[in-house]
Design an enzyme around this catalytic site. Structure first.
Site, PDB file in Angstrom:
ATOM      1  CE  LYS A   1      22.529 -11.727  -4.673  1.00 50.04           C
ATOM      2  NZ  LYS A   1      22.025 -10.504  -5.328  1.00 50.04           N
TER       3      LYS A   1
ATOM      4  CG  HIS B   1       4.594   5.075   8.491  1.00 46.20           C
ATOM      5  ND1 HIS B   1       5.129   5.491   7.293  1.00 46.20           N
ATOM      6  CD2 HIS B   1       3.551   4.272   8.171  1.00 46.20           C
ATOM      7  CE1 HIS B   1       4.431   4.956   6.300  1.00 46.20           C
ATOM      8  NE2 HIS B   1       3.468   4.217   6.814  1.00 46.20           N
TER       9      HIS B   1
ATOM     10  NE  ARG C   1       6.728  -0.916   5.883  1.00 41.16           N
ATOM     11  CZ  ARG C   1       5.731  -0.165   6.326  1.00 41.16           C
ATOM     12  NH1 ARG C   1       5.497   1.011   5.786  1.00 41.16           N
ATOM     13  NH2 ARG C   1       4.974  -0.580   7.303  1.00 41.16           N
TER      14      ARG C   1
ATOM     15  NE  ARG D   1      -3.313  -0.797   2.576  1.00 42.62           N
ATOM     16  CZ  ARG D   1      -4.493  -1.140   2.107  1.00 42.62           C
ATOM     17  NH1 ARG D   1      -5.279  -0.223   1.583  1.00 42.62           N
ATOM     18  NH2 ARG D   1      -4.906  -2.381   2.161  1.00 42.62           N
ATOM     19  CB  THR D   2       3.586   2.396   2.227  1.00 46.24           C
ATOM     20  OG1 THR D   2       2.772   2.130   3.370  1.00 46.24           O
ATOM     21  CG2 THR D   2       4.367   3.663   2.460  1.00 46.24           C
TER      22      THR D   2
END
Ligand SMILES: [Zn+2]
Lengths: 304, 138
Positions: free
Chosen positions: A80, A129, A101, A51-52
């Site tokens: 990795k 956020h 994020r 969504r974000t």
């Protein structure tokens, strides 16, 4: 403003400026449709949040820019073992602005230190956020027309809900704001928020377990999810969950212009029957989220 | 080394009883070549008992470490067997690589090469918070 890591980094004036730009975009979208032509936004989602991510990508595309990125860490070099610092240095060469994020708290602080392009924090674990808070603020401004003189009900998980904590921190800066804090005993607002944010700013607030008790006083009702994992035992959860599900009956006594908000995704905490009620603002909120992100991208790229 | 008199160096006085060893370790005094003495349970007028550390050597003391551990201690700078300066270390605005963030969700828990930085956020209550995740120290 070079990066946006924490909503506390923004002054009231800077927030106002972003909101004004967002409102102008809503009014005149064409004026902005080519503002970011030739620019690239990188979306680095070390942890998935569709969504974000889509909201940011849509925002950049609506500004005429391009996007690239990854949507989960196991498809990226991080799987990795590459560090945030190294990833950011490399991606900075490929893009003009980075949205990230990350599951670890403080990861965007590291990114901002190492980056040659602006960084936007799209969530770092349970920590910050800021674009969610900006979304909430634009929604309040557009729906209520003001930030002062509001009685705001916050309902559900007030203990772990970071969106609620940062919304409180943002709103206490405006005059005559009151809070009604509605939650089960187990999920009450933490005492450090009461002491360091509410009391420190001399903010009036009431704590209650009953969602209907102050319904007729509310200008805004901000709903959050009550998650099962937050309870020690299932019996408590089952006993409590229904009392925090919003339905038509519970809002009978509410003001005509009540604005019901929710950060989404919703599970069952708001009955779908309310969706068509003019008081329901949560889908509009998602739309506002895109506009404030457009304003933020413009601001950080110094295009407005 | 004569414990009472040093030529050039420092006398760190008024250390809270029992904190001497911690300061010795945090300042990495064990790595020095010059004479170092820790005096434990010394009598004090101000305090009941105190620790004292004496360093006989021209070294660079990390004042931030001392300020963080206890800003009430007294640092005496000795030159040619005379005390030429006496002061209390200030509470540092920032401390680097002295304490570790204990929040398992903090980025410093997975990115090993990052400095462990704590910032003074409340001077009165002496609160330090991790620069990354904002967790309180200790
Ligand atoms: Zn930390």
């Amino acid at each position: 403003m070079k990066h946006l890591i924490d909503i506390k980094d923004l002054s009231v004036e800077e927030i106002d400026e972003l909101i004004e730009v967002a409102k102008d975009i809503i009014k005149n979208p064409d004026k902005y449709s080519k503002k970011c032509e030739g620019k690239i936004l990188a979306t680095l989602f070390f942890e998935p949040s569709t969504r974000t991510r889509l909201s940011f990508e849509s925002a950049m595309l609506r500004l005429g820019g391009n996007v690239l990125g990854f949507s989960e860490a196991n498809s990226s070099s991080t799987a990795k073992g590459e560090s945030v610092s190294d990833t950011i240095r490399v991606v900075g060469e490929y893009s003009d602005i980075i949205v990230m994020r990350h599951p670890k708290e403080g990861a965007p602080v590291v990114a901002a230190e190492k980056s040659i392009v602006p960084i936007i924090n799209a969530g770092d674990g349970g920590h910050n956020h800021p674009t969610q808070t900006l979304t909430d603020l634009l929604t309040i401004k557009c729906e209520k027309g003001r930030f002062d003189n509001l009685t705001i009900g916050l309902c559900g998980d007030l203990k772990f809900g970071r969106t609620v904590h940062s919304l409180i921190s943002a709103m206490v800066r405006y005059p005559k704001v009151k809070f009604i804090l509605i939650s089960p005993e187990e999920l009450k607002i933490p005492s450090y928020i009461k002491k360091e944010v509410l009391d420190k700013n001399k903010i009036e607030y009431i704590e209650t377990q009953n969602i209907e008790e102050y319904m007729n006083k509310l200008d805004i009702l901000y709903m959050t999810r009550v998650q099962k994992e937050r309870f020690f035992n299932e019996a408590d959860y089952i006993r409590l969950k229904d009392s925090y599900i919003l339905d038509e009956e519970k809002i009978i006594n509410s003001k005509k212009d009540l604005c019901i908000m929710h950060p989404l995704p919703r599970v069952n905490e708001i009955s779908v029957k309310i969706d068509n009620n003019p008081k329901a603002c949560y889908f509009k909120q998602a739309k506002y989220g895109k506009f404030i992100r457009m304003a933020l991208i413009l601001k950080l790229l110094e295009e407005c | 080394m004569n414990i009472d008199s040093i030529k050039n160096g420092y006398v760190i006085d008024h250390i809270k009883e029992g904190k001497g060893m911690q300061i010795y370790e945090d300042l990495k005094l064990g790595e020095l070549n010059c004479p170092v003495a820790i005096i434990k349970n010394a009598k004090s007028n101000k305090m009941q008992k105190k620790d004292i550390i004496k360093v006989d050597g021209n070294i660079q003391l990390n004042i931030d470490v001392l300020g963080y551990i206890d800003s009430d201690i007294t640092i005496n700078v000795v030159k040619d067997s005379k005390i030429i300066k006496k002061y209390h270390p200030e509470l540092p605005e920032k401390i680097t690589n002295i304490i570790k963030c204990k929040n398992p969700r903090c980025i410093t828990s997975i990115e090993q090469e990052l400095d462990q930085v704590f910032v003074l956020t409340d001077k009165e209550k002496r609160v330090y918070r991790c620069k990354y995740c904002e967790s309180k120290a200790k």
